[in-house]
Design an enzyme around this catalytic site. Structure first.
Site, PDB file in Angstrom:
ATOM      1  N   HIS A 211      30.861  -8.562  19.884  1.00  0.00           N
ATOM      2  CA  HIS A 211      29.734  -9.967  20.167  1.00  0.00           C
ATOM      3  C   HIS A 211      30.024 -10.802  19.942  1.00  0.00           C
ATOM      4  CE1 HIS A 211      27.309  -8.039  16.661  1.00  0.00           C
ATOM      5  NE2 HIS A 211      26.339  -9.128  17.434  1.00  0.00           N
TER       6      HIS A 211
HETATM    7  C1  UD1 Z   1      22.340 -11.118  19.926  1.00  0.00           C
HETATM    8  C2  UD1 Z   1      22.484 -12.079  18.336  1.00  0.00           C
HETATM    9  C3  UD1 Z   1      22.767 -11.488  17.709  1.00  0.00           C
HETATM   10  C4  UD1 Z   1      22.871 -10.245  17.748  1.00  0.00           C
HETATM   11  C5  UD1 Z   1      23.067  -9.392  19.347  1.00  0.00           C
HETATM   12  C6  UD1 Z   1      23.203  -7.799  18.839  1.00  0.00           C
HETATM   13  C7  UD1 Z   1      20.780 -14.138  18.203  1.00  0.00           C
HETATM   14  C8  UD1 Z   1      21.434 -15.467  17.965  1.00  0.00           C
HETATM   15  N1  UD1 Z   1      21.714 -13.130  18.235  1.00  0.00           N
HETATM   16  O1  UD1 Z   1      23.633 -11.671  20.129  1.00  0.00           O
HETATM   17  O2  UD1 Z   1      22.185 -11.936  16.237  1.00  0.00           O
HETATM   18  O3  UD1 Z   1      24.176  -9.267  16.952  1.00  0.00           O
HETATM   19  O4  UD1 Z   1      22.112 -10.307  19.909  1.00  0.00           O
HETATM   20  O5  UD1 Z   1      23.287  -7.632  20.263  1.00  0.00           O
HETATM   21  O6  UD1 Z   1      20.105 -14.040  18.873  1.00  0.00           O
HETATM   22  N2  UD1 Z   1      22.938 -10.186  28.219  1.00  0.00           N
HETATM   23  C9  UD1 Z   1      22.541  -9.460  28.574  1.00  0.00           C
HETATM   24  N3  UD1 Z   1      22.173  -8.054  28.778  1.00  0.00           N
HETATM   25  C10 UD1 Z   1      20.916  -8.182  27.806  1.00  0.00           C
HETATM   26  C11 UD1 Z   1      20.663  -9.001  26.910  1.00  0.00           C
HETATM   27  C12 UD1 Z   1      22.282 -10.429  26.787  1.00  0.00           C
HETATM   28  O7  UD1 Z   1      23.960  -9.133  29.773  1.00  0.00           O
HETATM   29  O8  UD1 Z   1      20.366  -7.466  27.131  1.00  0.00           O
HETATM   30  C13 UD1 Z   1      24.069 -11.093  28.098  1.00  0.00           C
HETATM   31  C14 UD1 Z   1      23.999 -12.742  29.312  1.00  0.00           C
HETATM   32  O9  UD1 Z   1      24.492 -12.747  29.572  1.00  0.00           O
HETATM   33  C15 UD1 Z   1      22.866 -13.262  27.673  1.00  0.00           C
HETATM   34  C16 UD1 Z   1      24.417 -12.739  26.313  1.00  0.00           C
HETATM   35  O10 UD1 Z   1      24.168 -11.328  26.584  1.00  0.00           O
HETATM   36  O11 UD1 Z   1      23.648 -14.765  27.903  1.00  0.00           O
HETATM   37  C17 UD1 Z   1      23.769 -13.152  24.928  1.00  0.00           C
HETATM   38  O12 UD1 Z   1      22.737 -12.392  24.903  1.00  0.00           O
HETATM   39  P1  UD1 Z   1      21.631 -13.373  23.972  1.00  0.00           P
HETATM   40  O13 UD1 Z   1      20.733 -12.606  23.356  1.00  0.00           O
HETATM   41  O14 UD1 Z   1      21.557 -14.634  23.914  1.00  0.00           O
HETATM   42  O15 UD1 Z   1      22.988 -12.714  22.345  1.00  0.00           O
HETATM   43  P2  UD1 Z   1      23.902 -11.472  22.031  1.00  0.00           P
HETATM   44  O16 UD1 Z   1      25.524 -12.258  22.336  1.00  0.00           O
HETATM   45  O17 UD1 Z   1      23.559 -10.423  22.176  1.00  0.00           O
END
Ligand code: UD1
Length: 377
Positions: A211
């Site tokens: 991820h």
């Molecule tokens: C976040 C954390 C990372 C952690 C990871 C675990 C930060 C900078 N990153 O990364 O350290 O290892 O979580 O999963 O805080 N999305 C969904 N559903 C959700 C949440 C996110 O579809 O419930 C998608 C969205 O397109 C979003 C993308 O995932 O833009 C990234 O989500 P985000 O929370 O920004 O970061 P993660 O990559 O999940």
């Protein structure tokens, strides 16, 4: 009453805070509130974890959702400030290294409220990782630094942190793992995936998770990793629970050809799955021959489970997992991944070495120190 407020935001926070919530419940003189920032909002990344971990629903969800780093961090701060002003906790407990961790810590200290950071001191020394920035800044803001492994103590000392702030307590993620391991073993995931278990510890499959933006946002890197794992998966089926970001990119970059067709799991290949809950993933991981991952937490879990782990990054902020012998840093280079997988698969013995204090009792240690600190104020 002592007022303590803890904050969670994203998937890897929930299993870290659950044992702390349990340990706080032992003390009737503590009033504890749990705030969810809403950084993760999908049922499969959030609500299912609360159920699996028997974590009470948060007292409040700030519902910040996804956005750029600046917007997400700022939104957590904006929405957290009135909550802190209203509740006036004596201390705010934050865990891990996600954007919500830093945002909550910064909001609290700006209001003169102390912060305790659980999983302090870890360093990858790679500032291109958003988590590294979150870790260093959160540590700089915190009064109590709860450290999970020896390298964390050394990193903080090296940065000039006074030793009275540093508390080596062990690993709360392992508290959750040891508490739930037996329950997880009853998971129906094996049946659902058609995995035959012959009663031995390991079954004949691997697990892949990806991820990190550095691996999944660059089509060339993602292709290299999938190509290497597809080669391994000719001999050993590899189950691949997909983070939403990874699924979107595999589809967007036209890389779905590396994945098996849904429902073809028993025929091998890389088998895509929806994100799994805590117990199902723990069960799948515990019985695997090999795990390939870019997650920090999974490197730690693999160490305690004794499952060989290949870390698809150029560094780790958790060197204890490498020192214990379960974890190898292999990056994204296909040759390195393949060579390491072949050598890991040759040896079927499971490692039993664990870093000091990864014994399932980190959270009670944390709560004892929190109480002592607050009573002395
Ligand atoms: C976040 C954390 C990372 C952690 C990871 C675990 C930060 C900078 N990153 O990364 O350290 O290892 O979580 O999963 O805080 N999305 C969904 N559903 C959700 C949440 C996110 O579809 O419930 C998608 C969205 O397109 C979003 C993308 O995932 O833009 C990234 O989500 P985000 O929370 O920004 O970061 P993660 O990559 O999940």
């Amino acid at each position: 009453m002592t007022r303590i407020l803890s904050v969670v935001g994203a998937r890897p926070n929930f299993m870290k805070v659950a044992p702390i919530v349990d340990a706080l419940r032992e003390f009737p003189d503590i009033d504890h509130r749990l705030i969810h920032s809403g950084q993760h909002y999908d049922e499969k990344l959030s609500r299912n974890f609360f159920a699996d971990l028997s974590l009470p629903a948060p007292d409040l969800n700030l519902e910040v959702g996804s956005a750029s780093h600046a917007v997400q961090t700022a939104e957590v701060m904006k929405r957290m400030e009135p909550v802190l002003l209203d509740y006036q906790p004596q201390i705010v407990v934050v865990v891990g290294d996600v954007n919500s961790t830093l945002a909550a810590a910064l909001t609290a200290v700006k209001l003169g409220i102390e912060v305790a950071h659980v999983e302090a001191g870890l360093r990858s020394f790679d500032d291109s990782m958003p988590e590294e920035i979150n870790r260093r800044l959160t540590d700089a803001l915190s009064t109590l630094l709860f450290v999970s492994e020896q390298s964390g103590v050394e990193n903080l000392r090296h940065e000039g942190v006074p030793s009275e702030k540093i508390h080596f307590v062990g690993n709360v993620m392992i508290d959750s793992l040891l508490k739930h391991r037996e329950l997880a073993a009853k998971s129906t995931i094996f049946k659902q995936l058609g995995i035959a278990r012959d009663g031995g510890t390991s079954a004949s499959y691997g697990v892949l998770t990806l991820h990190r933006p550095s691996n999944v946002d660059d089509p060339r890197v993602l292709q290299c990793i999938l190509k290497a794992v597809a080669t391994i998966a000719r001999e050993l089926p590899v189950f691949f629970p997909l983070h939403p970001r990874t699924r979107k990119n595999i589809e967007g970059f036209g890389l779905a050809r590396f994945l098996s067709e849904p429902g073809q799991g028993s025929c091998g290949g890389i088998v895509p799955l929806d994100p799994l809950g805590y117990l199902d993933f723990l069960a799948l991981h515990d019985a695997a021959r090999l795990v390939l991952t870019d997650s920090g937490g999974i490197q730690e879990e693999a160490t305690v489970l004794g499952v060989p782990c290949l870390t698809l990054r150029e560094n780790t902020e958790r060197p204890a997992t490498v020192e214990c012998g379960t974890n190898q840093i292999v990056g994204a280079d296909p040759e390195r991944i393949l060579a390491a997988a072949r050598s890991a698969l040759k040896n079927s013995a499971r490692s039993t070495r664990r870093p000091p204090l990864w014994d399932g009792k980190a959270a009670p240690r944390i709560v004892a120190i929190l109480r002592e600190h607050l009573q002395a104020k």
